[in-house]
Design a protein around this motif. Sequence first.
Motif, PDB file in Angstrom:
ATOM      1  N   LEU A 132       0.829  -1.212   0.000  1.00  0.00           N
ATOM      2  CA  LEU A 132       0.000   0.000   0.000  1.00  0.00           C
ATOM      3  C   LEU A 132       0.857   1.253   0.000  1.00  0.00           C
ATOM      4  O   LEU A 132       0.525   2.251  -0.665  1.00  0.00           O
ATOM      5  N   ASN A 133       1.972   1.231   0.726  1.00  0.00           N
ATOM      6  CA  ASN A 133       2.871   2.385   0.731  1.00  0.00           C
ATOM      7  C   ASN A 133       3.453   2.629  -0.660  1.00  0.00           C
ATOM      8  O   ASN A 133       3.553   3.765  -1.120  1.00  0.00           O
ATOM      9  N   ARG A 134       3.826   1.534  -1.338  1.00  0.00           N
ATOM     10  CA  ARG A 134       4.384   1.697  -2.695  1.00  0.00           C
ATOM     11  C   ARG A 134       3.302   2.169  -3.664  1.00  0.00           C
ATOM     12  O   ARG A 134       3.573   2.964  -4.576  1.00  0.00           O
ATOM     13  N   LEU A 135       2.068   1.700  -3.476  1.00  0.00           N
ATOM     14  CA  LEU A 135       0.965   2.147  -4.322  1.00  0.00           C
ATOM     15  C   LEU A 135       0.710   3.639  -4.118  1.00  0.00           C
ATOM     16  O   LEU A 135       0.430   4.370  -5.067  1.00  0.00           O
ATOM     17  N   GLU A 136       0.812   4.094  -2.866  1.00  0.00           N
ATOM     18  CA  GLU A 136       0.696   5.523  -2.560  1.00  0.00           C
ATOM     19  C   GLU A 136       1.697   6.336  -3.366  1.00  0.00           C
ATOM     20  O   GLU A 136       1.359   7.344  -3.983  1.00  0.00           O
ATOM     21  N   ASP A 137       2.947   5.894  -3.335  1.00  0.00           N
ATOM     22  CA  ASP A 137       4.000   6.616  -4.045  1.00  0.00           C
ATOM     23  C   ASP A 137       3.755   6.603  -5.551  1.00  0.00           C
ATOM     24  O   ASP A 137       3.964   7.611  -6.236  1.00  0.00           O
ATOM     25  N   LEU A 138       3.314   5.470  -6.063  1.00  0.00           N
ATOM     26  CA  LEU A 138       3.112   5.330  -7.509  1.00  0.00           C
ATOM     27  C   LEU A 138       1.989   6.234  -8.011  1.00  0.00           C
ATOM     28  O   LEU A 138       2.117   6.882  -9.058  1.00  0.00           O
ATOM     29  N   LEU A 139       0.879   6.287  -7.257  1.00  0.00           N
ATOM     30  CA  LEU A 139      -0.297   7.040  -7.688  1.00  0.00           C
ATOM     31  C   LEU A 139      -0.383   8.430  -7.072  1.00  0.00           C
ATOM     32  O   LEU A 139      -1.303   9.189  -7.383  1.00  0.00           O
ATOM     33  N   ASP A 140       0.553   8.757  -6.186  1.00  0.00           N
ATOM     34  CA  ASP A 140       0.585  10.061  -5.525  1.00  0.00           C
ATOM     35  C   ASP A 140      -0.746  10.362  -4.836  1.00  0.00           C
ATOM     36  O   ASP A 140      -1.399  11.377  -5.084  1.00  0.00           O
ATOM     37  N   LEU A 141      -1.152   9.454  -3.966  1.00  0.00           N
ATOM     38  CA  LEU A 141      -2.363   9.659  -3.183  1.00  0.00           C
ATOM     39  C   LEU A 141      -2.125   9.167  -1.769  1.00  0.00           C
ATOM     40  O   LEU A 141      -1.116   8.536  -1.477  1.00  0.00           O
ATOM     41  N   ARG A 142      -3.055   9.485  -0.883  1.00  0.00           N
ATOM     42  CA  ARG A 142      -2.932   9.050   0.503  1.00  0.00           C
ATOM     43  C   ARG A 142      -3.911   7.925   0.776  1.00  0.00           C
ATOM     44  O   ARG A 142      -5.111   8.063   0.525  1.00  0.00           O
ATOM     45  N   ILE A 143      -3.397   6.818   1.290  1.00  0.00           N
ATOM     46  CA  ILE A 143      -4.230   5.657   1.603  1.00  0.00           C
ATOM     47  C   ILE A 143      -4.363   5.546   3.116  1.00  0.00           C
ATOM     48  O   ILE A 143      -3.350   5.444   3.820  1.00  0.00           O
ATOM     49  N   PRO A 144      -5.572   5.588   3.660  1.00  0.00           N
ATOM     50  CA  PRO A 144      -5.741   5.406   5.104  1.00  0.00           C
ATOM     51  C   PRO A 144      -5.264   4.019   5.518  1.00  0.00           C
ATOM     52  O   PRO A 144      -5.630   3.022   4.912  1.00  0.00           O
ATOM     53  N   GLN A 145      -4.445   3.967   6.564  1.00  0.00           N
ATOM     54  CA  GLN A 145      -3.835   2.690   6.951  1.00  0.00           C
ATOM     55  C   GLN A 145      -4.656   1.909   7.964  1.00  0.00           C
ATOM     56  O   GLN A 145      -4.430   0.713   8.138  1.00  0.00           O
ATOM     57  N   GLY A 146      -5.594   2.560   8.628  1.00  0.00           N
ATOM     58  CA  GLY A 146      -6.416   1.840   9.594  1.00  0.00           C
ATOM     59  C   GLY A 146      -5.566   1.185  10.674  1.00  0.00           C
ATOM     60  O   GLY A 146      -4.664   1.806  11.239  1.00  0.00           O
ATOM     61  N   GLU A 147      -5.830  -0.086  10.927  1.00  0.00           N
ATOM     62  CA  GLU A 147      -5.109  -0.817  11.969  1.00  0.00           C
ATOM     63  C   GLU A 147      -3.903  -1.582  11.441  1.00  0.00           C
ATOM     64  O   GLU A 147      -3.245  -2.310  12.189  1.00  0.00           O
ATOM     65  N   LEU A 148      -3.583  -1.401  10.162  1.00  0.00           N
ATOM     66  CA  LEU A 148      -2.484  -2.169   9.570  1.00  0.00           C
ATOM     67  C   LEU A 148      -1.138  -1.951  10.273  1.00  0.00           C
ATOM     68  O   LEU A 148      -0.401  -2.923  10.496  1.00  0.00           O
ATOM     69  N   PRO A 149      -0.761  -0.712  10.617  1.00  0.00           N
ATOM     70  CA  PRO A 149       0.536  -0.548  11.294  1.00  0.00           C
ATOM     71  C   PRO A 149       0.615  -1.340  12.602  1.00  0.00           C
ATOM     72  O   PRO A 149       1.632  -1.979  12.894  1.00  0.00           O
ATOM     73  N   GLU A 150      -0.471  -1.318  13.400  1.00  0.00           N
ATOM     74  CA  GLU A 150      -0.470  -2.083  14.651  1.00  0.00           C
ATOM     75  C   GLU A 150      -0.427  -3.581  14.377  1.00  0.00           C
ATOM     76  O   GLU A 150       0.277  -4.336  15.059  1.00  0.00           O
ATOM     77  N   ASP A 151      -1.184  -4.000  13.374  1.00  0.00           N
ATOM     78  CA  ASP A 151      -1.182  -5.422  13.017  1.00  0.00           C
ATOM     79  C   ASP A 151       0.204  -5.867  12.552  1.00  0.00           C
ATOM     80  O   ASP A 151       0.651  -6.977  12.868  1.00  0.00           O
ATOM     81  N   ALA A 152       0.880  -4.998  11.797  1.00  0.00           N
ATOM     82  CA  ALA A 152       2.217  -5.336  11.307  1.00  0.00           C
ATOM     83  C   ALA A 152       3.206  -5.480  12.459  1.00  0.00           C
ATOM     84  O   ALA A 152       4.039  -6.395  12.477  1.00  0.00           O
ATOM     85  N   ARG A 153       3.112  -4.580  13.438  1.00  0.00           N
ATOM     86  CA  ARG A 153       4.004  -4.674  14.599  1.00  0.00           C
ATOM     87  C   ARG A 153       3.732  -5.943  15.395  1.00  0.00           C
ATOM     88  O   ARG A 153       4.656  -6.643  15.824  1.00  0.00           O
ATOM     89  N   ALA A 154       2.439  -6.251  15.586  1.00  0.00           N
ATOM     90  CA  ALA A 154       2.084  -7.463  16.325  1.00  0.00           C
ATOM     91  C   ALA A 154       2.559  -8.711  15.588  1.00  0.00           C
ATOM     92  O   ALA A 154       3.028  -9.675  16.202  1.00  0.00           O
ATOM     93  N   TRP A 155       2.444  -8.692  14.264  1.00  0.00           N
ATOM     94  CA  TRP A 155       2.904  -9.834  13.458  1.00  0.00           C
ATOM     95  C   TRP A 155       4.402 -10.047  13.647  1.00  0.00           C
ATOM     96  O   TRP A 155       4.856 -11.181  13.848  1.00  0.00           O
ATOM     97  N   GLN A 156       5.172  -8.960  13.595  1.00  0.00           N
ATOM     98  CA  GLN A 156       6.613  -9.104  13.733  1.00  0.00           C
ATOM     99  C   GLN A 156       6.996  -9.602  15.117  1.00  0.00           C
ATOM    100  O   GLN A 156       7.888 -10.444  15.263  1.00  0.00           O
ATOM    101  N   VAL A 157       6.319  -9.106  16.152  1.00  0.00           N
ATOM    102  CA  VAL A 157       6.596  -9.576  17.512  1.00  0.00           C
ATOM    103  C   VAL A 157       6.314 -11.071  17.611  1.00  0.00           C
ATOM    104  O   VAL A 157       7.080 -11.833  18.208  1.00  0.00           O
ATOM    105  N   GLY A 158       5.203 -11.509  17.004  1.00  0.00           N
ATOM    106  CA  GLY A 158       4.856 -12.934  17.044  1.00  0.00           C
ATOM    107  C   GLY A 158       5.890 -13.798  16.358  1.00  0.00           C
ATOM    108  O   GLY A 158       6.283 -14.863  16.862  1.00  0.00           O
ATOM    109  N   VAL A 159       6.381 -13.352  15.186  1.00  0.00           N
ATOM    110  CA  VAL A 159       7.392 -14.124  14.471  1.00  0.00           C
ATOM    111  C   VAL A 159       8.718 -14.097  15.242  1.00  0.00           C
ATOM    112  O   VAL A 159       9.440 -15.096  15.294  1.00  0.00           O
ATOM    113  N   ASP A 160       9.036 -12.947  15.860  1.00  0.00           N
ATOM    114  CA  ASP A 160      10.238 -12.872  16.700  1.00  0.00           C
ATOM    115  C   ASP A 160      10.202 -13.944  17.790  1.00  0.00           C
ATOM    116  O   ASP A 160      11.202 -14.623  18.052  1.00  0.00           O
TER     117      ASP A 160
END
Length: 374
Positions: free
Chosen positions: A206-234
Amino acid sequence: MIELEGVPELIDPVMVAAFEGWNDAGDAASTAVAHLEREWKGEVFAALDAEDYYDFQVNRPTVFMDGGVRKITWPTTRLSVVRVGGEKPRDLVLVRGIEPSMRWRSFCNELLGFAHELGVELVVVLGALLGDTPHTRPVPVSGVTSDPDLAQRMDLEETKYEGPTGIVGVLQEACTHAGVPAVSLWAAVPHYVSQPPNPKATLALLNRLEDLLDLRIPQGELPEDARAWQVGVDQLAAEDSEVAEYVQTLEEARDTAELPEASGEAIAREFERYLRRRDVSPPSPGGHATADGGEGGSYLRDSPSGKNRPPKPDASGGPRGDAPKGDAAPGDVPKGNVPKGNVPKDDPATGDAAAGDVSKGDAATGDDEDGSED
């Protein structure tokens, strides 16, 4: 000719597509399009006939109860439209479905028919593949196209891949032959933890799509989910010394490759994204491809006999045996799920679900038995 009813005239429309299956490691790509539908309240205006493209023994329909009435959801591909607000509003045509079992050329032609009728100016296909990338580092995302002019204009890699491909590669080539500009964005998912979901890879796409299309994409809970995912894999990796050692080897290889890249361009991109988020208010409402075009599975997966473990890395830093060889799959896969700096200059890969992964047909969306949307 395709007749569209109830679809208003669109503003600078871009088609964004993703398909479950071989091109969707960790469900990262299909989840990204689902996120756009949810955040921008996409309205479905069309669905392809499941009878034409799917083998129901591979992608099975599902039965559910709706107010006491028994209904069936068929695997299919749906199209929805969302309007992105802001100073320069534009429309996105979202395509989300499952890689078809048959008639790929007809499938692509039908999607291109919709694109033509809606005046689509650009097609962006999202994909995710398995690669030798550590889960502790930023997810590498590669952008590729078959159009040399488009590659230069949008700072993309021109694909020169040769080998097996999936629906992402076929659709991109169909767009090229039809004269429709097309780009594919590929996220590299760690092959040792490939089971879905992978919110970190979804967020990177989604971040790369933002850069490609020059728009802002609401991230919702994705950043928190991504952090939780990494902690779980750690935590999972810490429980196995061999896995922890392997991850460290990948980290060292990635950091070494990225040293020359730790310069102004990447920093400037992040700063521009920060400014965009600060200044723009939120708008309203199977197995998987690997870098060498093959299939991959998951190492950190619980089983009755315990966790599967990755092979020990060899002297070159990659896992012994079936490590990706660095080539990308046709028109869809960046060469390498490798660290930034080694970003594939070839196409990304695409294909069937990896061995051991259960088909997502039962969860696929489609038309109800009585013709209503579920």
